[in-house]
Design a protein around this motif. Structure first.
Motif, PDB file in Angstrom:
ATOM      1  N   GLN A 156     -12.805  -3.342  -4.855  1.00  0.00           N
ATOM      2  CA  GLN A 156     -12.459  -2.221  -3.981  1.00  0.00           C
ATOM      3  C   GLN A 156     -11.422  -2.647  -2.930  1.00  0.00           C
ATOM      4  O   GLN A 156     -11.510  -2.282  -1.758  1.00  0.00           O
ATOM      5  N   LYS A 157     -10.443  -3.429  -3.399  1.00  0.00           N
ATOM      6  CA  LYS A 157      -9.392  -3.915  -2.507  1.00  0.00           C
ATOM      7  C   LYS A 157      -8.036  -3.810  -3.218  1.00  0.00           C
ATOM      8  O   LYS A 157      -7.961  -3.755  -4.434  1.00  0.00           O
ATOM      9  N   TRP A 158      -6.994  -3.808  -2.394  1.00  0.00           N
ATOM     10  CA  TRP A 158      -5.640  -3.813  -2.920  1.00  0.00           C
ATOM     11  C   TRP A 158      -5.155  -5.238  -3.096  1.00  0.00           C
ATOM     12  O   TRP A 158      -5.463  -6.111  -2.283  1.00  0.00           O
ATOM     13  N   GLN A 159      -4.390  -5.442  -4.150  1.00  0.00           N
ATOM     14  CA  GLN A 159      -3.815  -6.757  -4.436  1.00  0.00           C
ATOM     15  C   GLN A 159      -2.309  -6.595  -4.593  1.00  0.00           C
ATOM     16  O   GLN A 159      -1.840  -5.621  -5.182  1.00  0.00           O
ATOM     17  N   ARG A 160      -1.545  -7.547  -4.102  1.00  0.00           N
ATOM     18  CA  ARG A 160      -0.090  -7.436  -4.082  1.00  0.00           C
ATOM     19  C   ARG A 160       0.559  -8.513  -4.950  1.00  0.00           C
ATOM     20  O   ARG A 160       0.194  -9.691  -4.890  1.00  0.00           O
ATOM     21  N   PHE A 161       1.539  -8.078  -5.738  1.00  0.00           N
ATOM     22  CA  PHE A 161       2.348  -8.985  -6.551  1.00  0.00           C
ATOM     23  C   PHE A 161       3.825  -8.687  -6.324  1.00  0.00           C
ATOM     24  O   PHE A 161       4.203  -7.557  -5.999  1.00  0.00           O
ATOM     25  N   VAL A 162       4.634  -9.712  -6.508  1.00  0.00           N
ATOM     26  CA  VAL A 162       6.085  -9.598  -6.396  1.00  0.00           C
ATOM     27  C   VAL A 162       6.689  -9.675  -7.794  1.00  0.00           C
ATOM     28  O   VAL A 162       6.296 -10.515  -8.604  1.00  0.00           O
ATOM     29  N   VAL A 163       7.649  -8.799  -8.072  1.00  0.00           N
ATOM     30  CA  VAL A 163       8.450  -8.885  -9.293  1.00  0.00           C
ATOM     31  C   VAL A 163       9.879  -9.170  -8.858  1.00  0.00           C
ATOM     32  O   VAL A 163      10.493  -8.372  -8.144  1.00  0.00           O
ATOM     33  N   ASP A 164      10.401 -10.316  -9.272  1.00  0.00           N
ATOM     34  CA  ASP A 164      11.728 -10.767  -8.831  1.00  0.00           C
ATOM     35  C   ASP A 164      12.477 -11.353 -10.025  1.00  0.00           C
ATOM     36  O   ASP A 164      12.383 -12.552 -10.317  1.00  0.00           O
ATOM     37  N   ILE A 165      13.208 -10.494 -10.724  1.00  0.00           N
ATOM     38  CA  ILE A 165      13.958 -10.947 -11.898  1.00  0.00           C
ATOM     39  C   ILE A 165      15.052 -11.913 -11.488  1.00  0.00           C
ATOM     40  O   ILE A 165      15.296 -12.925 -12.163  1.00  0.00           O
ATOM     41  N   ASN A 172      15.980 -20.484 -13.555  1.00  0.00           N
ATOM     42  CA  ASN A 172      15.724 -20.686 -14.992  1.00  0.00           C
ATOM     43  C   ASN A 172      14.248 -20.844 -15.332  1.00  0.00           C
ATOM     44  O   ASN A 172      13.907 -21.344 -16.409  1.00  0.00           O
ATOM     45  N   SER A 173      13.371 -20.416 -14.428  1.00  0.00           N
ATOM     46  CA  SER A 173      11.932 -20.500 -14.697  1.00  0.00           C
ATOM     47  C   SER A 173      11.464 -19.333 -15.562  1.00  0.00           C
ATOM     48  O   SER A 173      10.472 -19.452 -16.283  1.00  0.00           O
ATOM     49  N   ASN A 174      12.179 -18.209 -15.453  1.00  0.00           N
ATOM     50  CA  ASN A 174      11.779 -16.972 -16.134  1.00  0.00           C
ATOM     51  C   ASN A 174      10.352 -16.558 -15.776  1.00  0.00           C
ATOM     52  O   ASN A 174       9.658 -15.941 -16.590  1.00  0.00           O
ATOM     53  N   ASN A 175       9.946 -16.895 -14.561  1.00  0.00           N
ATOM     54  CA  ASN A 175       8.601 -16.522 -14.128  1.00  0.00           C
ATOM     55  C   ASN A 175       8.492 -15.020 -13.860  1.00  0.00           C
ATOM     56  O   ASN A 175       7.569 -14.365 -14.313  1.00  0.00           O
ATOM     57  N   PHE A 176       9.401 -14.500 -13.042  1.00  0.00           N
ATOM     58  CA  PHE A 176       9.560 -13.075 -12.748  1.00  0.00           C
ATOM     59  C   PHE A 176       8.437 -12.466 -11.920  1.00  0.00           C
ATOM     60  O   PHE A 176       8.689 -11.559 -11.126  1.00  0.00           O
ATOM     61  N   VAL A 177       7.204 -12.913 -12.095  1.00  0.00           N
ATOM     62  CA  VAL A 177       6.068 -12.330 -11.376  1.00  0.00           C
ATOM     63  C   VAL A 177       5.420 -13.408 -10.517  1.00  0.00           C
ATOM     64  O   VAL A 177       5.186 -14.530 -10.983  1.00  0.00           O
ATOM     65  N   TYR A 178       5.107 -13.046  -9.257  1.00  0.00           N
ATOM     66  CA  TYR A 178       4.568 -14.000  -8.296  1.00  0.00           C
ATOM     67  C   TYR A 178       3.462 -13.325  -7.500  1.00  0.00           C
ATOM     68  O   TYR A 178       3.471 -12.106  -7.318  1.00  0.00           O
ATOM     69  N   THR A 179       2.522 -14.109  -7.013  1.00  0.00           N
ATOM     70  CA  THR A 179       1.603 -13.575  -6.020  1.00  0.00           C
ATOM     71  C   THR A 179       2.357 -13.494  -4.704  1.00  0.00           C
ATOM     72  O   THR A 179       3.367 -14.179  -4.499  1.00  0.00           O
ATOM     73  N   ASP A 180       1.864 -12.669  -3.804  1.00  0.00           N
ATOM     74  CA  ASP A 180       2.533 -12.578  -2.504  1.00  0.00           C
ATOM     75  C   ASP A 180       2.516 -13.914  -1.770  1.00  0.00           C
ATOM     76  O   ASP A 180       3.427 -14.234  -1.012  1.00  0.00           O
TER      77      ASP A 180
END
Length: 218
Positions: A156-165, A172-180
């Protein structure tokens, strides 16, 4: 990277919860979309000690962002609305949609363009219909990226993620998705909101109609 006005934008409130993982989010995005992101080329490459090396395609990046601004300005003018009344083109969702559609075709750009691309692909993905999608920037680093607010029903909580292409291609990591907590540009400097794409099926239907329109027009 790309400059923007900083007055009048809301600063995000820090929220985080345990629950979903980066791999969960990547799974929802899907391998086909991640593969498309891996094809993107960055036109402004950071140099050690500061500054950027610009590729020969960078002037075209400036032109494409101008084209997106012109497109959304024209749409508003057709209904007698001045884009400046909204704080400029970047405060209009249509700007990010059009920029993302253009970037999908050209496959290059700066963080501005990559944020538009991420927004388009996430808005078109039913897995994110109930996720809040924001295009934001860090004033400390002059950097655009996308934030996702995902509600974790168990906690019952909000969670935040970053998308950074842009970041995923630059290093060159091609990770693209990160936790805040692990994203450098999120953790340092105030964040400003450019556009908040509201969640929900009805809103997404409107977003997808706009994406379809943007793809039909040069």
């Amino acid at each position: 990277m790309d400059h923007w006005p900083t007055n009048g934008f809301n600063v995000f409130v820090w929220r985080c919860a345990m629950g979903y993982s980066v791999e969960d989010v990547k799974g929802w995005i899907g391998e086909a979309t991640l593969a498309t992101w891996r094809q993107m080329s960055v036109t402004n490459i950071p140099k050690d000690g500061g500054g950027y090396t610009y590729t020969d395609k960078d002037p075209q990046s400036t032109n494409t962002s101008g084209s997106a601004a012109s497109w959304v300005t024209g749409k508003l003018r057709a209904v007698n609305v001045d884009v400046n009344d909204h704080g400029g083109a970047q405060k209009i969702g249509g700007f990010w949609v059009k920029l993302g559609v253009i970037t999908e075709r050209t496959k290059f750009g700066r963080c501005l363009h990559m944020s538009g691309l991420a927004a388009v692909h996430l808005l078109n993905n039913a897995n994110f219909d109930n996720v809040k999608i924001y295009v934001v920037g860090s004033t400390a680093y002059d950097h655009h990226f996308v934030l996702l607010d995902i509600f974790h029903s168990t906690d019952q909580k909000w969670q935040r993620f970053v998308v950074d292409i842009w970041q995923g291609r630059v290093d060159n990591s091609n990770n693209f998705v990160y936790t805040d907590a692990t994203h450098l540009y999120y953790r340092h400097g105030n964040l400003v909101t450019f556009f908040d794409f509201s969640s929900g099926a009805n809103h997404r239907q409107t977003d997808r109609s706009l994406i379809a329109e943007a793809r039909q027009v040069n």
